[in-house]
Design a protein around this motif. Structure first.
Motif, PDB file in Angstrom:
ATOM      1  N   LYS A   2       0.847  -1.192   0.000  1.00 43.69           N
ATOM      2  CA  LYS A   2       0.000   0.000   0.000  1.00 43.69           C
ATOM      3  C   LYS A   2       0.884   1.244   0.000  1.00 43.69           C
ATOM      4  CE  LYS A   2      -3.847   0.323   2.485  1.00 43.69           C
ATOM      5  NZ  LYS A   2      -4.767   0.274   3.656  1.00 43.69           N
ATOM      6  N   TYR A   4       2.088   4.681   1.189  1.00 43.67           N
ATOM      7  CA  TYR A   4       2.053   5.427   2.445  1.00 43.67           C
ATOM      8  C   TYR A   4       1.562   6.841   2.148  1.00 43.67           C
ATOM      9  CZ  TYR A   4       3.776   7.329   6.886  1.00 43.67           C
ATOM     10  OH  TYR A   4       3.883   7.933   8.114  1.00 43.67           O
ATOM     11  N   LYS A  49       1.822  -0.389  12.626  1.00 41.21           N
ATOM     12  CA  LYS A  49       0.630  -0.580  11.785  1.00 41.21           C
ATOM     13  C   LYS A  49      -0.314   0.617  11.916  1.00 41.21           C
ATOM     14  CE  LYS A  49       0.455  -5.623  12.072  1.00 41.21           C
ATOM     15  NZ  LYS A  49      -0.366  -6.751  12.564  1.00 41.21           N
ATOM     16  N   GLU A  50      -0.501   1.089  13.144  1.00 47.41           N
ATOM     17  CA  GLU A  50      -1.379   2.232  13.399  1.00 47.41           C
ATOM     18  C   GLU A  50      -0.849   3.481  12.680  1.00 47.41           C
ATOM     19  OE1 GLU A  50      -1.968   5.033  17.251  1.00 47.41           O
ATOM     20  OE2 GLU A  50      -2.202   2.890  17.607  1.00 47.41           O
ATOM     21  N   GLU A  53      -1.281   3.233   8.848  1.00 44.82           N
ATOM     22  CA  GLU A  53      -2.653   3.513   8.420  1.00 44.82           C
ATOM     23  C   GLU A  53      -2.975   5.010   8.499  1.00 44.82           C
ATOM     24  OE1 GLU A  53      -5.150   1.647   7.018  1.00 44.82           O
ATOM     25  OE2 GLU A  53      -3.581   0.160   6.787  1.00 44.82           O
ATOM     26  N   GLU A  54      -2.432   5.684   9.512  1.00 41.32           N
ATOM     27  CA  GLU A  54      -2.652   7.123   9.662  1.00 41.32           C
ATOM     28  C   GLU A  54      -1.907   7.915   8.587  1.00 41.32           C
ATOM     29  OE1 GLU A  54      -1.491   8.256  13.613  1.00 41.32           O
ATOM     30  OE2 GLU A  54      -3.057   7.037  14.533  1.00 41.32           O
TER      31      GLU A  54
END
Length: 75
Positions: A2, A4, A49-50, A53-54
């Motif tokens: 994905k 960033y 991971k958090e 995703e942010e």
């Protein structure tokens, strides 16, 4: 992998792929590193991971907290 989001606009991270107990992080120079629960610990991986995703703070977190706690350099 994905892309960033890079909300701050100056991250060294360009992509990531989160697994159940790991995260792969791609950096701007093309290197991909695998970080796992075994190499860095669950708390660190979950935080990575958090942040991924942010789309903010992942590169700084790696350089300040995670450092060389990767399992392998994939690429």
């Amino acid at each position: 992998m994905k892309k960033y989001k890079n909300k701050e606009g100056n991250s060294g991270v360009t992509g990531y792929e989160a697994g159940n107990d790991n995260i792969k992080v791609e950096f701007g120079h093309g290197a991909v590193y695998l970080y796992t629960y075994a190499s860095a610990g669950k708390r660190i991986i979950d935080k990575m991971k958090e942040l991924a995703e942010e789309g903010q703070g992942l590169s700084t977190y790696i350089s300040q907290q995670v450092k060389d706690k990767y399992e392998a350099r994939i690429k």
